[in-house]
Design an enzyme around this catalytic site. Structure first.
Site, PDB file in Angstrom:
ATOM      1  N   TYR A 150      98.664  71.603  80.412  1.00 56.98           N
ATOM      2  CA  TYR A 150      97.926  72.363  81.427  1.00 56.98           C
ATOM      3  C   TYR A 150      96.443  72.108  81.232  1.00 56.98           C
ATOM      4  O   TYR A 150      95.941  72.087  80.105  1.00 56.98           O
ATOM      5  CB  TYR A 150      98.203  73.870  81.311  1.00 56.98           C
ATOM      6  CG  TYR A 150      97.383  74.698  82.274  1.00 56.98           C
ATOM      7  CD1 TYR A 150      97.877  75.009  83.533  1.00 56.98           C
ATOM      8  CD2 TYR A 150      96.105  75.151  81.927  1.00 56.98           C
ATOM      9  CE1 TYR A 150      97.129  75.759  84.434  1.00 56.98           C
ATOM     10  CE2 TYR A 150      95.344  75.892  82.823  1.00 56.98           C
ATOM     11  CZ  TYR A 150      95.851  76.192  84.073  1.00 56.98           C
ATOM     12  OH  TYR A 150      95.095  76.917  84.962  1.00 56.98           O
ATOM     13  N   GLU A 170      92.586  72.883  89.112  1.00 54.76           N
ATOM     14  CA  GLU A 170      93.735  73.107  88.226  1.00 54.76           C
ATOM     15  C   GLU A 170      94.668  71.908  88.274  1.00 54.76           C
ATOM     16  O   GLU A 170      95.104  71.500  89.354  1.00 54.76           O
ATOM     17  CB  GLU A 170      94.487  74.368  88.645  1.00 54.76           C
ATOM     18  CG  GLU A 170      95.637  74.726  87.704  1.00 54.76           C
ATOM     19  CD  GLU A 170      96.356  75.992  88.117  1.00 54.76           C
ATOM     20  OE1 GLU A 170      96.379  76.952  87.324  1.00 54.76           O
ATOM     21  OE2 GLU A 170      96.895  76.029  89.241  1.00 54.76           O
TER      22      GLU A 170
END
Length: 386
Positions: free
Chosen positions: A109, A197
């Protein structure tokens, strides 16, 4: 302002970040022509909507050949996709993204965003890729590394080293990761992005770094100087009432309650919504008309509230400073008279010209309940719609 995944990946590519080759289609008739640009036979078909959770909702499909691709695309195009972020009404799929499939070795992530409290850029990195970061933060907080960076022209190598620590990359992958982090930093600086993101960021089986999914948000207050970003706006993904509100420079967000709110000032608007909830009801919207609203702007705001069929009553809470209470009152009277108001309306006025405003409301012959303070106003509107 949000943009689609395929648009985010084009920006990433522009800044030198690694992404898979892909094409966007707006009609299933274009599939054969478009995929001729791709080299892989194994492809991933992705619904393009401004919401997460697409995979679980059937909005992401791995296909092995052209026939399978066409069949899945026909099912997906025009479908109402319901995810945990869309709400029960879902979102209609008007475009699809087709990209070359990747063989995944590891998932990570990575995100960066503007932190208003510290006035810094924050990078968040974790080994828990493919999961919602909020869930990771709640269940495995030790898996999240947060790195705060001062605003400047470039991010340093030392700062990048801190960001990528959890990934345990080899030397070749580190070089790629450095390029990626620098690209994200420059997009924040040069494009006024407020959030980027990458989830997941992957290591492929041939040990290359790749942005498998991408999400970007941009600062609405800076869009005026980023016309190339404004062109990416998809009005189909926005609430029609919020689009109408933006024409009048009204800060409007639709909610799911039954009491419409019109307030001047974001802080007072939040307090108004809180006290409605305190007395057992839910606000239907957040609406800040601003400090210097005209009669026309107030009238437009009133009509926006009434366009919501869920609204059973309206609470107007104005503390006049720059905003004059008589201007607001006249706008409310004009709009209510035109629309023929048939639901309860409670008005609390205080501050500049509040006496004149109250006189305008009293002369209007409209059924308006006056309130002495916010507490009184909330109790009256809740009682009126019960």
């Amino acid at each position: 302002m949000n943009i689609h995944e395929h648009q985010a990946k084009e920006i990433l590519k522009e800044f030198g970040a690694p992404v898979s080759s892909g094409v966007v289609i707006f009609s299933t008739k274009d599939i054969k022509e478009k995929i001729s640009k791709l080299s892989s036979k194994k492809l991933v078909l992705k619904a393009q909507i401004h919401a997460g959770g697409r995979g679980k909702a059937g909005g992401v499909k791995l296909v092995e050949n052209i026939n399978e691709l066409e069949n899945e695309a026909k099912k997906m195009m025009g479908k109402i996709l319901v995810t945990h972020q869309t709400g029960p009404e879902g979102r209609k799929v008007n475009r699809l993204y087709i990209e070359e499939a990747s063989e995944i070795l590891k998932e990570f992530y990575l995100s960066c965003l503007i932190d208003r409290e510290s006035a810094k850029i924050i990078f968040i990195s974790s080994t828990e890729g493919g999961m919602e970061i909020e869930k990771v933060a709640s269940e495995k907080p030790e898996k999240i590394i947060t790195t705060k960076i001062e605003f400047k022209n470039e991010i340093s190598n030392e700062e990048i080293e801190k960001i990528i620590i959890p990934y345990n990359l080899n030397d070749k992958q580190k070089i790629e990761a450095f390029k990626l982090i620098k690209a994200l930093y420059q997009i924040i600086i040069k494009k006024d992005a407020s959030l980027i993101e990458i989830n997941p960021l992957i290591i492929t089986k041939d040990e290359k770094i790749l942005c498998l999914d991408a999400k970007m948000n941009f600062d609405d207050n800076a869009i005026f100087r980023r016309p190339e970003i404004l062109k990416l706006r998809d009005l189909n993904e926005e609430n029609p009432t919020e689009i109408e509100a933006s024409k009048y420079e009204l800060a409007y967000i639709k909610l799911n309650g039954s009491i419409g709110c019109m307030v001047n000032g974001a802080g007072l608007a939040m307090a108004t919504m809180d006290i409605i909830k305190l007395y057992g009801k839910e606000p239907a919207n957040f609406l800040d008309v601003g400090g210097g609203a005209s009669k026309e702007k107030v009238s437009a705001a009133f009509k926006l509230i009434l366009s919501d069929k869920n609204v059973k009553g309206i609470l107007i809470n104005i503390f006049g400073g720059i905003m004059r209470c008589d201007v607001l009152a006249q706008g409310v009277v004009d709009a209510a008279s035109e629309i023929k108001l048939s639901i309860p309306l409670v008005v609390r006025l205080a501050g500049t010209n509040f006496k004149e405003g109250k006189e305008i409301l009293d002369r209007s012959n409209l059924k308006i309940l006056s309130a002495t303070d916010l507490n009184d106003a909330a109790q009256k509107i809740v009682k009126a719609i019960d």
